[in-house]
Design a protein around this motif. Structure first.
Motif, PDB file in Angstrom:
ATOM      1  N   GLN A   1      11.816   0.212  -2.333  1.00 22.39           N
ATOM      2  CA  GLN A   1      11.814  -1.101  -2.618  1.00 22.39           C
ATOM      3  C   GLN A   1      12.235  -1.536  -3.838  1.00 22.39           C
ATOM      4  OE1 GLN A   1       8.147  -3.617  -2.041  1.00 22.39           O
ATOM      5  NE2 GLN A   1       7.067  -2.075  -0.739  1.00 22.39           N
ATOM      6  N   THR A   2      12.926  -2.940  -3.740  1.00 23.24           N
ATOM      7  CA  THR A   2      13.509  -3.288  -4.998  1.00 23.24           C
ATOM      8  C   THR A   2      12.683  -3.452  -6.332  1.00 23.24           C
ATOM      9  OG1 THR A   2      15.078  -4.642  -3.793  1.00 23.24           O
ATOM     10  CG2 THR A   2      14.990  -5.280  -6.034  1.00 23.24           C
ATOM     11  N   GLY A   3      12.882  -2.808  -7.248  1.00 21.98           N
ATOM     12  CA  GLY A   3      12.112  -2.943  -8.471  1.00 21.98           C
ATOM     13  C   GLY A   3      11.237  -1.834  -8.643  1.00 21.98           C
ATOM     14  N   THR A   4      11.187  -0.718  -7.744  1.00 20.50           N
ATOM     15  CA  THR A   4      10.301   0.500  -7.848  1.00 20.50           C
ATOM     16  C   THR A   4      11.037   1.337  -8.863  1.00 20.50           C
ATOM     17  OG1 THR A   4       9.762   0.087  -5.550  1.00 20.50           O
ATOM     18  CG2 THR A   4       9.508   2.303  -6.663  1.00 20.50           C
TER      19      THR A   4
ATOM     20  N   LEU B   1       2.860   8.101  -7.038  1.00 24.00           N
ATOM     21  CA  LEU B   1       4.250   8.276  -6.553  1.00 24.00           C
ATOM     22  C   LEU B   1       4.387   8.068  -4.943  1.00 24.00           C
ATOM     23  CD1 LEU B   1       5.915  11.068  -8.578  1.00 24.00           C
ATOM     24  CD2 LEU B   1       5.614   8.614  -9.262  1.00 24.00           C
ATOM     25  N   GLN B   2       3.312   8.627  -4.469  1.00 20.86           N
ATOM     26  CA  GLN B   2       3.272   8.332  -3.000  1.00 20.86           C
ATOM     27  C   GLN B   2       3.124   7.057  -2.372  1.00 20.86           C
ATOM     28  OE1 GLN B   2       2.552  12.423  -0.864  1.00 20.86           O
ATOM     29  NE2 GLN B   2       0.868  11.146  -0.418  1.00 20.86           N
ATOM     30  N   VAL B   3       2.095   6.225  -3.136  1.00 22.73           N
ATOM     31  CA  VAL B   3       2.154   4.863  -2.646  1.00 22.73           C
ATOM     32  C   VAL B   3       3.333   3.872  -3.044  1.00 22.73           C
ATOM     33  CG1 VAL B   3      -0.413   5.144  -2.757  1.00 22.73           C
ATOM     34  CG2 VAL B   3       0.668   4.238  -4.584  1.00 22.73           C
ATOM     35  N   THR B   4       3.779   4.171  -4.283  1.00 23.48           N
ATOM     36  CA  THR B   4       4.824   3.450  -4.763  1.00 23.48           C
ATOM     37  C   THR B   4       6.383   3.683  -4.001  1.00 23.48           C
ATOM     38  OG1 THR B   4       5.729   2.274  -6.790  1.00 23.48           O
ATOM     39  CG2 THR B   4       6.128   4.635  -6.600  1.00 23.48           C
ATOM     40  N   ALA B   5       6.222   4.797  -3.242  1.00 16.33           N
ATOM     41  CA  ALA B   5       7.342   5.148  -2.381  1.00 16.33           C
ATOM     42  C   ALA B   5       7.254   4.611  -1.184  1.00 16.33           C
ATOM     43  CB  ALA B   5       7.551   6.864  -2.439  1.00 16.33           C
TER      44      ALA B   5
ATOM     45  N   PRO C   1       5.805  -8.348  -5.262  1.00 18.38           N
ATOM     46  CA  PRO C   1       6.945  -7.398  -5.566  1.00 18.38           C
ATOM     47  C   PRO C   1       6.597  -6.254  -6.875  1.00 18.38           C
ATOM     48  CG  PRO C   1       7.153  -9.488  -6.489  1.00 18.38           C
ATOM     49  CD  PRO C   1       5.923  -9.697  -5.530  1.00 18.38           C
ATOM     50  N   ARG C   2       7.255  -5.282  -6.714  1.00 21.64           N
ATOM     51  CA  ARG C   2       7.261  -4.328  -7.631  1.00 21.64           C
ATOM     52  C   ARG C   2       6.996  -4.781  -9.001  1.00 21.64           C
ATOM     53  NH1 ARG C   2       4.673  -1.696  -3.869  1.00 21.64           N
ATOM     54  NH2 ARG C   2       5.768   0.183  -2.953  1.00 21.64           N
ATOM     55  N   ILE C   3       6.084  -4.151  -9.733  1.00 26.14           N
ATOM     56  CA  ILE C   3       6.130  -4.430 -11.416  1.00 26.14           C
ATOM     57  C   ILE C   3       6.400  -3.210 -12.174  1.00 26.14           C
ATOM     58  CG2 ILE C   3       4.472  -6.225 -10.912  1.00 26.14           C
ATOM     59  CD1 ILE C   3       2.328  -4.465 -12.142  1.00 26.14           C
ATOM     60  N   ALA C   4       6.851  -3.461 -13.202  1.00 27.00           N
ATOM     61  CA  ALA C   4       7.092  -2.331 -14.127  1.00 27.00           C
ATOM     62  C   ALA C   4       5.874  -1.314 -14.482  1.00 27.00           C
ATOM     63  CB  ALA C   4       7.349  -2.776 -15.501  1.00 27.00           C
ATOM     64  N   TYR C   5       5.999  -0.340 -14.762  1.00 26.50           N
ATOM     65  CA  TYR C   5       5.111   0.929 -15.005  1.00 26.50           C
ATOM     66  C   TYR C   5       4.449   0.330 -16.308  1.00 26.50           C
ATOM     67  CZ  TYR C   5       2.431   4.739 -16.694  1.00 26.50           C
ATOM     68  OH  TYR C   5       1.433   5.442 -17.393  1.00 26.50           O
ATOM     69  N   ASN C   6       3.174   0.203 -16.422  1.00 26.04           N
ATOM     70  CA  ASN C   6       2.507  -0.134 -17.618  1.00 26.04           C
ATOM     71  C   ASN C   6       2.393   0.972 -18.594  1.00 26.04           C
ATOM     72  OD1 ASN C   6       1.244  -1.619 -19.651  1.00 26.04           O
ATOM     73  ND2 ASN C   6      -0.757  -1.542 -18.763  1.00 26.04           N
TER      74      ASN C   6
ATOM     75  N   THR D   1       9.818   1.568 -20.656  1.00 28.05           N
ATOM     76  CA  THR D   1       9.226   1.727 -19.203  1.00 28.05           C
ATOM     77  C   THR D   1      10.233   1.531 -18.112  1.00 28.05           C
ATOM     78  OG1 THR D   1       7.220   1.433 -17.655  1.00 28.05           O
ATOM     79  CG2 THR D   1       8.448  -0.375 -18.815  1.00 28.05           C
ATOM     80  N   PHE D   2       9.897   1.647 -17.063  1.00 25.84           N
ATOM     81  CA  PHE D   2      10.756   1.512 -15.908  1.00 25.84           C
ATOM     82  C   PHE D   2      10.220   0.555 -14.793  1.00 25.84           C
ATOM     83  CE2 PHE D   2      12.084   5.772 -17.555  1.00 25.84           C
ATOM     84  CZ  PHE D   2      13.671   5.367 -17.792  1.00 25.84           C
ATOM     85  N   GLY D   3      11.107   0.131 -13.932  1.00 23.91           N
ATOM     86  CA  GLY D   3      10.512  -0.727 -12.835  1.00 23.91           C
ATOM     87  C   GLY D   3      10.174  -2.044 -13.120  1.00 23.91           C
TER      88      GLY D   3
END
Length: 500
Positions: free
Chosen positions: A474-477, A68-72, A91-96, A497-499
């Motif tokens: 970021q967009t997509g997070t 969570l800290q790195v994706t934030a 760019p951000r991808i969905a959590y797998n 999932t999300f993201g």
């Protein structure tokens, strides 16, 4: 369906109860008699205590909080551990959300562990409700308050992390299948439990046993009451997923809780710190990894706020900081070679340090690298031997976090802006050496956001929770986690999932 749900949410709880009763003399030590344990006052007291330890370890575990800290964009790393690499891509991808995926444990761990802590707390509360008498002065009140604290904390974690969850308490009728409910309802259930802790500790003079929660302040009912008020304020404030939800937050209620918390009107400031025991049963993996220079660094998004000459994203060129914030510093010798950065850090006292070197494979994305390191809590991290940490305080919710909650609530309720400014300047000026912020609402909100970024890093992993409500992701997070795929498969529900 009912059987699948109960097996899913009760299994981790049962395992924790077994662990708490490991000292029972039973014919088969691999199959303890849980019912007999819950009929023993001594074992019920142990279960109540152990539930608090389980809650704390779950609340400071590397999964999911390092991810969570790195994706934030608070910390950064490109190692594959703990979900950090793929959830730091741009760019951000969905959590797998795949039960066989390498990042599966980033959701499985907090889901299972929180239900484990919750189940143990519920077991103790059920036993007390059934008439168990805990020996010793105020034995029942102390055990009940500890179990309620763990219950409230576990429900808070579920509400902040997941889009929905089961709410199971000692009052839940398990003859029917519980339903998954939205995080807002899980949050409200957590608040009811925090309110119960607050009511049970109000005006009391007893003290928790030292092994319930080894605080840096006395474990008196009065201090537990203050901590519970702060935790309730955090639960309410940080559950917002969007800017709109943040605006709609009941800020007057946040203020009411926080002003009776670990700081507040007429109160002496205290920190909610936990004493490390040499990394045996009391430790924080957020602190351990977040302050370990060889694992995680500070994302340049955060550094740029402190030193605007540093690019928001690392581009392969190391840029030394030009900052008026005295919490930012730099080493004076090249930080390379064996045994570094220990020698480089000799004499360094700033929270943030420019090392001039980066870690990780640049082929994975240089934007995930950084020459900046957070060393504020280094002396209780994996950067030092576990034996040297014993007796030292680990941060969880420091006084500044509560001050900043009060300040933000004052601004958002059109309250006393002069008081809000005074609270912000306690760290902004006293620790940062920056120009004091004045009684201006917009300037205050910006200063509060800045102080939360800088002061609270690597305490309790709140960066994603803050940045989603302030629309700074970021967009997509992803803004929350899905129920683990393993759990959905057990429940025969569609995987989502999300993201991305």
């Amino acid at each position: 369906m009912k059987t699948r749900i109960l097996r899913s949410i009760l299994a981790p709880a049962a395992m924790l109860s077994v662990a708490a009763c490991a000292e029972l003399e039973v014919a088969n030590p691999n199959n303890p008699d849980i019912a007999r344990a819950l009929a023993s006052p001594g074992d019920v007291a142990k279960i109540g205590k152990s539930s608090v330890n389980s809650w704390f370890l779950t609340s400071t575990h590397q999964e999911p909080y390092m991810m969570l800290q790195v994706t934030a964009d608070a910390g950064t790393a490109n190692f594959g551990n703990f979900g950090m690499r793929f959830n730091n891509l741009e760019p951000r991808i969905a959590y797998n959300n795949n039960s066989a995926g390498g990042d599966a444990n980033a959701t499985v761990q907090p889901w299972d562990a929180n239900y484990g802590a919750l189940g143990a707390a519920n077991d103790a509360l059920k036993a007390l409700a059934a008439g168990i008498t805990i020996p010793g002065a105020d034995g029942n009140a102390k055990t009940q308050s500890a179990a309620l604290f763990a219950q409230a904390g576990a429900l808070t974690n579920l509400a902040l992390l997941f889009d929905k969850a089961f709410v199971i308490t000692e009052r839940t009728n398990l003859t029917t299948a519980p339903a998954l409910i939205p995080y807002t309802q899980v949050r409200d259930s957590a608040l009811k439990s925090w309110d119960a802790v607050i009511a049970l500790t109000a005006g009391r003079t007893w003290t928790w046993d030292a092994d319930v929660l080894p605080l840096s302040v006395p474990q008196t009912a009065a201090n537990i009451n203050r901590i519970a008020n702060t935790m309730a304020a955090r639960t309410l404030m940080l559950s917002a997923r969007t800017g709109a939800e943040n605006t709609a937050t009941n800020w007057q209620r946040v203020l009411s809780y926080a002003d009776k918390g670990i700081t507040g009107t007429g109160l002496t400031d205290i920190d909610f710190n936990v004493i490390n025991d040499g990394d045996n049963v009391w430790y924080s993996q957020i602190v351990n990894y977040g302050n370990l220079d060889s694992w995680t660094r500070v994302d340049q998004r955060l550094v740029n706020r402190m030193a605007p000459n540093v690019p928001v994203k690392y581009n392969g060129t190391n840029v030394a900081p030009v900052s008026t914030d005295r919490r930012m510093g730099a080493v004076t010798v090249p930080c390379t070679g064996a045994g570094q950065p220990a020698a480089c850090l000799t004499g360094i006292t700033t929270d943030f340090v420019y090392l001039g070197t980066v870690i990780g494979d640049p082929a994975r994305g240089i934007f995930m690298q950084s020459p900046y390191y957070h060393r504020r809590w280094r002396d209780v991290s994996f950067a030092v031997a576990g034996s040297t940490k014993a007796g030292k305080a680990m941060p969880y919710v420091i006084a500044a976090e509560n001050d900043l909650m009060i300040a933000e609530a004052l601004v958002r309720t059109n309250g006393d802006l002069n008081r809000a400014a005074s609270l912000v300047n306690k760290t902004r000026v006293t620790r940062g050496g920056l120009t004091p912020v004045g009684a201006n609402a917009a300037e205050l909100l910006d200063a509060i956001s800045y102080e939360r970024d800088v002061e609270l890093l690597n305490t309790n992993g709140l960066s994603l929770f803050d940045n989603r409500r302030l629309e700074q992701l970021q967009t997509g997070t992803f803004r929350q986690l899905p129920i683990p795929a393993k759990e959905l498969e057990t429940l025969r529900l569609p995987i989502y999932t999300f993201g991305g």
